[in-house]
Design a protein around this motif. Structure first.
Motif, short mmCIF file in Angstrom:
data_model
loop_
_atom_site.label_atom_id
_atom_site.label_comp_id
_atom_site.label_asym_id
_atom_site.label_seq_id
_atom_site.Cartn_x
_atom_site.Cartn_y
_atom_site.Cartn_z
N THR A 235 0.85 -1.19 0.00
CA THR A 235 0.00 0.00 0.00
C THR A 235 0.88 1.24 0.00
OG1 THR A 235 -1.66 -1.18 1.29
CG2 THR A 235 -1.82 1.22 1.24
N VAL A 236 0.55 2.18 -0.87
CA VAL A 236 1.29 3.45 -0.93
C VAL A 236 0.40 4.54 -0.35
CG1 VAL A 236 2.41 5.15 -2.40
CG2 VAL A 236 2.55 2.73 -2.98
N SER A 237 0.87 5.18 0.70
CA SER A 237 0.16 6.34 1.25
C SER A 237 1.05 7.56 1.05
CB SER A 237 -0.18 6.14 2.73
OG SER A 237 1.00 5.95 3.47
N THR A 238 0.43 8.66 0.70
CA THR A 238 1.17 9.87 0.38
C THR A 238 0.73 10.99 1.28
OG1 THR A 238 1.37 9.15 -1.91
CG2 THR A 238 1.77 11.47 -1.48
N THR A 239 1.70 11.71 1.83
CA THR A 239 1.44 12.84 2.71
C THR A 239 2.14 14.05 2.13
OG1 THR A 239 1.38 11.39 4.61
CG2 THR A 239 1.74 13.71 5.05
N SER A 240 1.44 15.16 2.08
CA SER A 240 2.05 16.39 1.60
C SER A 240 2.84 17.03 2.73
CB SER A 240 0.98 17.36 1.10
OG SER A 240 1.58 18.55 0.65
N ILE A 241 4.15 16.90 2.66
CA ILE A 241 5.03 17.50 3.66
C ILE A 241 5.79 18.66 3.02
CG2 ILE A 241 7.11 17.09 5.02
CD1 ILE A 241 5.96 14.51 5.90
N GLY A 242 5.91 18.63 1.72
CA GLY A 242 6.62 19.69 1.03
C GLY A 242 8.04 19.29 0.71
N SER A 243 8.25 18.69 -0.44
CA SER A 243 9.60 18.35 -0.87
C SER A 243 10.27 19.61 -1.38
CB SER A 243 9.56 17.30 -1.97
OG SER A 243 9.05 16.10 -1.48
N LEU A 244 11.46 19.86 -0.90
CA LEU A 244 12.18 21.06 -1.27
C LEU A 244 13.50 20.67 -1.91
CD1 LEU A 244 11.27 22.92 2.01
CD2 LEU A 244 10.33 23.37 -0.25
N THR A 245 14.41 21.61 -2.09
CA THR A 245 15.67 21.29 -2.75
C THR A 245 16.56 20.38 -1.93
OG1 THR A 245 16.64 23.32 -1.88
CG2 THR A 245 15.71 23.41 -4.11
N PHE A 246 16.34 20.31 -0.61
CA PHE A 246 17.07 19.37 0.23
C PHE A 246 16.08 18.66 1.14
CE2 PHE A 246 19.00 18.09 4.21
CZ PHE A 246 20.02 17.28 3.75
N ASN A 247 16.18 17.33 1.20
CA ASN A 247 15.34 16.52 2.08
C ASN A 247 16.20 15.43 2.69
OD1 ASN A 247 12.55 17.52 1.28
ND2 ASN A 247 13.36 16.90 -0.69
N GLY B 64 2.82 9.16 8.41
CA GLY B 64 2.98 10.35 7.57
C GLY B 64 2.25 11.57 8.08
N THR B 65 1.64 11.50 9.26
CA THR B 65 0.96 12.65 9.83
C THR B 65 1.98 13.63 10.39
OG1 THR B 65 -0.92 11.25 10.42
CG2 THR B 65 -0.76 13.40 11.51
N LEU B 66 1.98 14.85 9.88
CA LEU B 66 2.91 15.87 10.34
C LEU B 66 2.55 16.26 11.77
CD1 LEU B 66 5.31 17.57 9.35
CD2 LEU B 66 3.67 19.32 8.70
N GLN B 67 3.50 16.11 12.70
CA GLN B 67 3.25 16.40 14.10
C GLN B 67 3.82 17.73 14.54
OE1 GLN B 67 4.98 12.91 15.90
NE2 GLN B 67 3.01 11.89 15.94
N ASP B 68 4.90 18.16 13.92
CA ASP B 68 5.57 19.38 14.34
C ASP B 68 6.38 19.91 13.18
OD1 ASP B 68 6.48 21.42 16.02
OD2 ASP B 68 8.19 20.25 16.69
N SER B 69 6.38 21.20 13.00
CA SER B 69 7.16 21.82 11.94
C SER B 69 7.68 23.16 12.44
CB SER B 69 6.30 22.03 10.69
OG SER B 69 7.07 22.59 9.66
N VAL C 48 15.32 10.65 9.15
CA VAL C 48 15.85 9.55 9.93
C VAL C 48 14.73 9.05 10.84
CG1 VAL C 48 16.77 10.99 11.80
CG2 VAL C 48 17.80 8.78 11.34
N PHE C 49 14.65 7.74 10.99
CA PHE C 49 13.69 7.17 11.91
C PHE C 49 14.28 7.27 13.31
CE2 PHE C 49 12.45 3.37 14.39
CZ PHE C 49 11.13 3.73 14.62
N ASN C 50 13.55 7.88 14.21
CA ASN C 50 14.00 8.03 15.59
C ASN C 50 13.42 6.88 16.40
OD1 ASN C 50 14.50 8.77 18.23
ND2 ASN C 50 14.28 10.95 17.81
N ASN C 51 14.24 5.86 16.65
CA ASN C 51 13.74 4.68 17.36
C ASN C 51 13.46 4.96 18.84
OD1 ASN C 51 16.57 4.93 17.71
ND2 ASN C 51 16.67 2.84 18.47
N ILE C 52 13.84 6.11 19.33
CA ILE C 52 13.57 6.46 20.72
C ILE C 52 12.17 7.06 20.87
CG2 ILE C 52 14.33 7.92 22.65
CD1 ILE C 52 17.20 7.51 21.48
N THR C 53 11.80 7.95 19.94
CA THR C 53 10.47 8.57 20.00
C THR C 53 9.46 7.86 19.10
OG1 THR C 53 10.95 10.12 18.20
CG2 THR C 53 11.48 10.83 20.45
N GLY C 54 9.94 7.07 18.15
CA GLY C 54 9.05 6.39 17.21
C GLY C 54 8.55 7.28 16.10
N ASN C 55 9.23 8.41 15.88
CA ASN C 55 8.82 9.36 14.84
C ASN C 55 9.84 9.41 13.72
OD1 ASN C 55 6.47 10.40 16.19
ND2 ASN C 55 7.84 11.49 17.57
#
Length: 182
Positions: free
Chosen positions: A51-63, A89-94, A66-73
């Motif tokens: 299954t492919v799920s897509t979230t609009s986070i905003g791809s920019l010139t640099f992306n 893919g739910t944006l939690q903080d920006s 990293v998976f943070n195994n401590i927070t799970g985010n």
């Protein structure tokens, strides 16, 4: 612009997924065995069990992410932004930032280490609050970092000056950058 799935045990081709225009990296997220990719349509796509799920986070010139195994985010560094997303893919903080760069997790202190692409600095970010805890300046840009479990520290490489450095951490105390003695 395709992501191919290969069976890890048999090395057999399973399937592939097509995207409009991918950036030059894919990331494996180990909790859900997902593959994450950025494309130029401002999307983070998560491939999970067909299954492919897509979230609009905003791809920019640099992306970078990293998976943070401590927070799970997912911690995401982009041109002008530092984002945090759930594994779905739910944006939690920006937050806006002048720095962006490759991200690394310090397993001992749980902090996020950003090797800045816009300055000769390593920015240490608190993984729970996303606040900057410390900034360490270097003579040139830091290209890579890695966690050293034996010394509970982060090593970094500055290839332009043939330099290897270590950032050691004492919990609850000040962060100090040391040059290795070997």
């Amino acid at each position: 612009n395709n992501v191919s799935v290969i069976n890890g045990s048999t090395r057999a081709y399973v399937t592939s997924y097509s995207f409009t225009s991918l950036y030059d990296f894919a990331y494996y997220e180990p909790i859900n065995s997902s593959i994450l990719v950025f494309d130029t349509s401002s999307s983070l796509s998560i491939i999970n069990n067909g299954t492919v799920s897509t979230t609009s986070i905003g791809s920019l010139t640099f992306n970078d992410l990293v998976f943070n195994n401590i927070t799970g985010n997912l911690e995401i560094s982009q041109t002008g932004f530092f984002n945090r997303s759930s594994l779905t893919g739910t944006l939690q903080d920006s937050s806006l930032t002048v720095n962006n760069g490759l991200l690394f997790i310090g397993q001992y202190d749980g902090d996020i280490y950003m090797a800045s692409r816009t300055s000769n600095q390593v920015i240490i970010i608190d993984a729970t609050t996303t606040n900057i805890k410390h900034t360490e300046s270097f003579p040139s840009q830091v290209e890579r970092m890695m966690y050293n479990p034996d010394r509970r520290s982060m090593y970094g490489i500055i290839s332009s000056t043939n330099t290897l450095f270590e950032i050691s951490v004492e919990l609850g105390v000040q962060i100090v950058a040391n040059n290795p003695t070997y």
